[in-house]
Design a protein around this motif. Structure first.
Motif, PDB file in Angstrom:
ATOM      1  N   CYS A  73       0.828  -1.213   0.000  1.00  0.00           N
ATOM      2  CA  CYS A  73       0.000   0.000   0.000  1.00  0.00           C
ATOM      3  C   CYS A  73       0.859   1.258   0.000  1.00  0.00           C
ATOM      4  O   CYS A  73       0.558   2.232  -0.701  1.00  0.00           O
ATOM      5  N   GLY A  74       1.928   1.262   0.766  1.00  0.00           N
ATOM      6  CA  GLY A  74       2.835   2.404   0.776  1.00  0.00           C
ATOM      7  C   GLY A  74       3.505   2.624  -0.565  1.00  0.00           C
ATOM      8  O   GLY A  74       3.652   3.766  -1.028  1.00  0.00           O
ATOM      9  N   LEU A  75       3.895   1.538  -1.212  1.00  0.00           N
ATOM     10  CA  LEU A  75       4.525   1.638  -2.523  1.00  0.00           C
ATOM     11  C   LEU A  75       3.532   2.166  -3.558  1.00  0.00           C
ATOM     12  O   LEU A  75       3.881   3.027  -4.376  1.00  0.00           O
ATOM     13  N   ILE A  76       2.299   1.676  -3.512  1.00  0.00           N
ATOM     14  CA  ILE A  76       1.272   2.159  -4.438  1.00  0.00           C
ATOM     15  C   ILE A  76       0.990   3.640  -4.206  1.00  0.00           C
ATOM     16  O   ILE A  76       0.878   4.425  -5.161  1.00  0.00           O
ATOM     17  N   ALA A  77       0.905   4.050  -2.940  1.00  0.00           N
ATOM     18  CA  ALA A  77       0.662   5.457  -2.623  1.00  0.00           C
ATOM     19  C   ALA A  77       1.802   6.341  -3.143  1.00  0.00           C
ATOM     20  O   ALA A  77       1.557   7.427  -3.690  1.00  0.00           O
ATOM     21  N   ALA A  78       3.030   5.869  -3.002  1.00  0.00           N
ATOM     22  CA  ALA A  78       4.174   6.640  -3.490  1.00  0.00           C
ATOM     23  C   ALA A  78       4.140   6.774  -5.003  1.00  0.00           C
ATOM     24  O   ALA A  78       4.437   7.852  -5.550  1.00  0.00           O
ATOM     25  N   VAL A  79       3.770   5.713  -5.697  1.00  0.00           N
ATOM     26  CA  VAL A  79       3.684   5.761  -7.158  1.00  0.00           C
ATOM     27  C   VAL A  79       2.579   6.723  -7.593  1.00  0.00           C
ATOM     28  O   VAL A  79       2.753   7.493  -8.552  1.00  0.00           O
ATOM     29  N   VAL A  80       1.455   6.721  -6.888  1.00  0.00           N
ATOM     30  CA  VAL A  80       0.363   7.642  -7.220  1.00  0.00           C
ATOM     31  C   VAL A  80       0.812   9.093  -7.016  1.00  0.00           C
ATOM     32  O   VAL A  80       0.546   9.956  -7.867  1.00  0.00           O
ATOM     33  N   ALA A 109      11.752   9.433  -6.098  1.00  0.00           N
ATOM     34  CA  ALA A 109      11.548   8.005  -6.382  1.00  0.00           C
ATOM     35  C   ALA A 109      12.578   7.133  -5.666  1.00  0.00           C
ATOM     36  O   ALA A 109      12.307   5.954  -5.391  1.00  0.00           O
ATOM     37  N   LEU A 110      13.728   7.682  -5.341  1.00  0.00           N
ATOM     38  CA  LEU A 110      14.748   6.907  -4.631  1.00  0.00           C
ATOM     39  C   LEU A 110      14.243   6.416  -3.274  1.00  0.00           C
ATOM     40  O   LEU A 110      14.675   5.373  -2.790  1.00  0.00           O
ATOM     41  N   PHE A 111      13.313   7.159  -2.672  1.00  0.00           N
ATOM     42  CA  PHE A 111      12.771   6.758  -1.371  1.00  0.00           C
ATOM     43  C   PHE A 111      11.897   5.507  -1.463  1.00  0.00           C
ATOM     44  O   PHE A 111      11.615   4.877  -0.453  1.00  0.00           O
ATOM     45  N   THR A 112      11.457   5.160  -2.665  1.00  0.00           N
ATOM     46  CA  THR A 112      10.623   3.967  -2.842  1.00  0.00           C
ATOM     47  C   THR A 112      11.434   2.713  -3.101  1.00  0.00           C
ATOM     48  O   THR A 112      10.887   1.612  -3.076  1.00  0.00           O
ATOM     49  N   VAL A 113      12.721   2.859  -3.348  1.00  0.00           N
ATOM     50  CA  VAL A 113      13.558   1.703  -3.707  1.00  0.00           C
ATOM     51  C   VAL A 113      13.579   0.622  -2.621  1.00  0.00           C
ATOM     52  O   VAL A 113      13.389  -0.562  -2.933  1.00  0.00           O
ATOM     53  N   PRO A 114      13.792   0.935  -1.328  1.00  0.00           N
ATOM     54  CA  PRO A 114      13.789  -0.142  -0.325  1.00  0.00           C
ATOM     55  C   PRO A 114      12.476  -0.918  -0.275  1.00  0.00           C
ATOM     56  O   PRO A 114      12.472  -2.146  -0.160  1.00  0.00           O
ATOM     57  N   VAL A 151       9.260  -5.832  -1.744  1.00  0.00           N
ATOM     58  CA  VAL A 151       8.132  -6.451  -2.442  1.00  0.00           C
ATOM     59  C   VAL A 151       8.633  -7.459  -3.481  1.00  0.00           C
ATOM     60  O   VAL A 151       8.067  -8.546  -3.625  1.00  0.00           O
ATOM     61  N   ILE A 152       9.694  -7.139  -4.173  1.00  0.00           N
ATOM     62  CA  ILE A 152      10.213  -8.045  -5.207  1.00  0.00           C
ATOM     63  C   ILE A 152      10.881  -9.274  -4.593  1.00  0.00           C
ATOM     64  O   ILE A 152      10.593 -10.407  -4.985  1.00  0.00           O
ATOM     65  N   ARG A 153      11.771  -9.079  -3.626  1.00  0.00           N
ATOM     66  CA  ARG A 153      12.514 -10.202  -3.030  1.00  0.00           C
ATOM     67  C   ARG A 153      11.694 -10.995  -2.024  1.00  0.00           C
ATOM     68  O   ARG A 153      11.929 -12.177  -1.835  1.00  0.00           O
ATOM     69  N   ASN A 154      10.781 -10.329  -1.329  1.00  0.00           N
ATOM     70  CA  ASN A 154       9.936 -10.934  -0.301  1.00  0.00           C
ATOM     71  C   ASN A 154      10.743 -11.723   0.736  1.00  0.00           C
ATOM     72  O   ASN A 154      10.556 -12.928   0.916  1.00  0.00           O
ATOM     73  N   PRO A 155      11.671 -11.037   1.443  1.00  0.00           N
ATOM     74  CA  PRO A 155      12.463 -11.749   2.450  1.00  0.00           C
ATOM     75  C   PRO A 155      11.594 -12.218   3.613  1.00  0.00           C
ATOM     76  O   PRO A 155      10.699 -11.499   4.062  1.00  0.00           O
TER      77      PRO A 155
END
Length: 142
Positions: free
Chosen positions: A18-25, A44-49, A54-58
């Protein structure tokens, strides 16, 4: 005999997505109103972590039983008998996060990684139930 405390966490959770989606919006809105591309790139650099999580799903796991404390994350695995712990120190930082440092009998320190920690109030209660002394430090600079 206390109930074992088992806490599992993963990078791909509702709050992160949800945070990532909000940042993209927000970035899309800023782009639509004509914000300079270099400013958008910096923001956009703040969304990288979050995107990496989300991609790696540790996946992480923390376990506290009557005689053992253990955790596992992508970079480290640890298992420690409770008899080796002198006390646990809960430090509240200025960003309101809580870090837990274990002081061992041999006077060495071991910090529980932030990504494996259960909620600090639950961990404090569980350690106290098992006879481990805990102490709280609020907003210390050092």
């Amino acid at each position: 005999m206390a109930t074992p405390l088992i806490h599992r966490n993963q990078g791909r959770n509702r709050a992160t997505v949800c945070g990532l989606i909000a940042a993209v919006v927000v970035l899309a809105f800023l782009n639509a109103i004509g914000t300079l591309p270099w400013i958008l790139a910096i923001l956009a650099l703040f969304t990288v972590p979050a995107a990496i999580d989300v991609i790696r799903n540790p996946k992480t796991e923390f376990s506290l039983t009557d005689d053992t404390l253990s955790w596992k994350n992508s970079g480290q695995t640890a298992e420690l008998p409770l008899t080796r712990i002198e006390h646990a120190r809960f430090d509240t930082r200025w960003d309101f996060s809580v870090r837990v440092t274990l002081r061992l009998i041999d006077q060495s320190k071991l910090r529980i990684p932030q990504d494996v920690m259960p909620p600090h109030a639950i961990l404090n209660t569980a350690l106290t139930e098992r006879g481990v002394t805990t102490e709280r430090q609020h907003f210390r600079v050092i």
